[in-house]
Design a protein around this motif. Structure first.
Motif, PDB file in Angstrom:
ATOM      1  N   ARG A   1       0.917  -1.548   0.065  1.00  0.00           N
ATOM      2  CA  ARG A   1      -0.116   0.114  -0.187  1.00  0.00           C
ATOM      3  C   ARG A   1       1.217   1.436  -0.307  1.00  0.00           C
ATOM      4  NH1 ARG A   1      -2.811  -3.217   4.063  1.00  0.00           N
ATOM      5  NH2 ARG A   1      -1.731  -2.080   5.442  1.00  0.00           N
ATOM      6  N   ALA A   2       2.399   0.877   0.455  1.00  0.00           N
ATOM      7  CA  ALA A   2       2.779   2.145   0.448  1.00  0.00           C
ATOM      8  C   ALA A   2       3.033   3.394  -0.818  1.00  0.00           C
ATOM      9  CB  ALA A   2       4.147   2.044   0.473  1.00  0.00           C
ATOM     10  N   GLU A   3       3.026   4.710  -1.014  1.00  0.00           N
ATOM     11  CA  GLU A   3       3.221   5.238  -2.410  1.00  0.00           C
ATOM     12  C   GLU A   3       4.842   4.823  -2.132  1.00  0.00           C
ATOM     13  OE1 GLU A   3       1.245   6.807  -3.747  1.00  0.00           O
ATOM     14  OE2 GLU A   3      -0.171   5.438  -2.413  1.00  0.00           O
ATOM     15  N   ASN A   4       5.710   5.711  -1.263  1.00  0.00           N
ATOM     16  CA  ASN A   4       7.537   5.426  -1.410  1.00  0.00           C
ATOM     17  C   ASN A   4       7.559   3.906  -2.817  1.00  0.00           C
ATOM     18  OD1 ASN A   4       6.817   4.033   0.963  1.00  0.00           O
ATOM     19  ND2 ASN A   4       8.644   5.865   1.478  1.00  0.00           N
ATOM     20  N   ARG A   5       7.003   3.017  -2.778  1.00  0.00           N
ATOM     21  CA  ARG A   5       7.967   1.809  -3.102  1.00  0.00           C
ATOM     22  C   ARG A   5       8.724   1.783  -4.102  1.00  0.00           C
ATOM     23  NH1 ARG A   5       5.078  -2.943  -5.398  1.00  0.00           N
ATOM     24  NH2 ARG A   5       2.776  -2.056  -5.161  1.00  0.00           N
ATOM     25  N   ALA A   6       9.630   1.296  -4.710  1.00  0.00           N
ATOM     26  CA  ALA A   6       9.708   0.593  -5.525  1.00  0.00           C
ATOM     27  C   ALA A   6       9.299  -0.369  -6.220  1.00  0.00           C
ATOM     28  CB  ALA A   6      11.554   0.077  -5.189  1.00  0.00           C
ATOM     29  N   GLY A   7       9.111  -0.836  -7.887  1.00  0.00           N
ATOM     30  CA  GLY A   7       8.121  -1.021  -8.434  1.00  0.00           C
ATOM     31  C   GLY A   7       6.226  -1.361  -8.333  1.00  0.00           C
ATOM     32  N   LYS A   8       6.687   0.044  -7.627  1.00  0.00           N
ATOM     33  CA  LYS A   8       5.270   0.133  -8.002  1.00  0.00           C
ATOM     34  C   LYS A   8       4.251   0.899  -8.959  1.00  0.00           C
ATOM     35  CE  LYS A   8       1.765   3.343  -4.811  1.00  0.00           C
ATOM     36  NZ  LYS A   8       0.656   1.772  -4.435  1.00  0.00           N
ATOM     37  N   PRO A   9       3.508   0.330  -9.927  1.00  0.00           N
ATOM     38  CA  PRO A   9       3.007   0.285 -10.910  1.00  0.00           C
ATOM     39  C   PRO A   9       2.930   2.271 -11.407  1.00  0.00           C
ATOM     40  CG  PRO A   9       2.018  -0.886 -10.569  1.00  0.00           C
ATOM     41  CD  PRO A   9       2.421  -0.659  -8.881  1.00  0.00           C
ATOM     42  N   LYS A  10       3.287   2.789 -11.860  1.00  0.00           N
ATOM     43  CA  LYS A  10       3.321   4.053 -12.583  1.00  0.00           C
ATOM     44  C   LYS A  10       1.760   4.649 -12.771  1.00  0.00           C
ATOM     45  CE  LYS A  10       7.148   4.377 -10.361  1.00  0.00           C
ATOM     46  NZ  LYS A  10       7.333   3.641  -9.865  1.00  0.00           N
ATOM     47  N   PRO A  11       1.588   5.360 -13.385  1.00  0.00           N
ATOM     48  CA  PRO A  11       0.232   5.826 -14.105  1.00  0.00           C
ATOM     49  C   PRO A  11       1.220   5.808 -15.714  1.00  0.00           C
ATOM     50  CG  PRO A  11       0.838   7.471 -12.577  1.00  0.00           C
ATOM     51  CD  PRO A  11       1.942   6.649 -12.172  1.00  0.00           C
ATOM     52  N   ALA A  12       0.061   5.882 -16.061  1.00  0.00           N
ATOM     53  CA  ALA A  12       0.481   5.826 -18.187  1.00  0.00           C
ATOM     54  C   ALA A  12       1.141   6.768 -18.483  1.00  0.00           C
ATOM     55  CB  ALA A  12      -0.935   5.224 -18.647  1.00  0.00           C
ATOM     56  N   PRO A  13       1.865   7.045 -19.552  1.00  0.00           N
ATOM     57  CA  PRO A  13       2.604   7.257 -19.655  1.00  0.00           C
ATOM     58  C   PRO A  13       1.574   8.817 -20.317  1.00  0.00           C
ATOM     59  CG  PRO A  13       3.752   5.791 -21.049  1.00  0.00           C
ATOM     60  CD  PRO A  13       2.357   5.364 -19.985  1.00  0.00           C
ATOM     61  N   PRO A  14       1.798   9.847 -20.454  1.00  0.00           N
ATOM     62  CA  PRO A  14       0.124  10.340 -21.948  1.00  0.00           C
ATOM     63  C   PRO A  14       0.969   9.555 -23.599  1.00  0.00           C
ATOM     64  CG  PRO A  14       2.309  11.960 -20.821  1.00  0.00           C
ATOM     65  CD  PRO A  14       2.936  10.609 -20.203  1.00  0.00           C
TER      66      PRO A  14
END
Length: 185
Positions: free
Chosen positions: A133-146
């Motif tokens: 649930r952490a926002e600062n974890r490595a590997g957390k899926p990123k929002p889709a690029p523009p």
């Protein structure tokens, strides 16, 4: 078992034969990129081993939670896949309950196509869930690029990257008996 009748026992044997599909096959893995955290307190007795009391009837309490992801890395992309893991900024050791991490490379081909696996070891499921649930974890899926922009998917991001044949397959385990030294797992 299949019941108290000859037919029930035969049905059980047939079902077992259909599920087993031959003798168990060993899978050997080479551990690369280990990360470990020393335990907060000593876990062993003076002899170097701790004593675990078991009565032979009750199940032992769980001592850890293991999250495993299995990857089918495309042929020729193994070095790039491993390099991506080696070069990422991991924050695992900053999270309460983290005990260890391994990136594993299979030492031979297997019909299931899985070439790599990650294992992260946690104090319990709650610690793992807090990390997810952490926002600062490595590997957390990123929002889709523009639109019109592209971004390489990280191998731990939960999706498929250009390095793998598909998304990782997660599997979870309860660790019943964990052996760790003063250095960690």
């Amino acid at each position: 078992h299949g019941g108290g009748t000859i037919g029930g026992i035969a049905a059980m044997l047939l079902a077992t034969a259909m599920n087993t599909k031959g003798k168990p096959k060993a899978a050997m893995w080479e551990a690369i990129l280990p990360v470990t955290v020393p335990p907060a307190a000593a876990t062993a007795a003076e002899s170097g081993w701790r004593e675990v009391v078991a009565d032979g009837k009750a199940t032992l309490d769980g001592e850890a939670f293991i999250a495993m992801n299995r990857f089918s890395v495309l042929p020729g992309m193994e070095a790039a896949f491993e390099s991506r893991f080696a070069s990422r900024d991991s924050t695992l050791t900053e999270f309460d309950g983290f005990k260890g991490f391994l990136l594993l490379r299979r030492d031979a081909a297997d019909p299931d196509g899985v070439t790599h696996s990650t294992w992260s070891l946690w104090r319990d499921r709650a610690a793992f869930d807090a990390w997810r649930r952490a926002e600062n974890r490595a590997g957390k899926p990123k929002p889709a690029p523009p639109a019109g922009k592209s971004a390489g998917a990280a191998p731990s991001g939960g999706g498929q990257s250009s390095l793998t044949a598909g998304p990782p397959v997660p599997t979870f385990y309860e660790g019943i008996l964990v052996l760790e030294s003063e250095k960690g797992v």
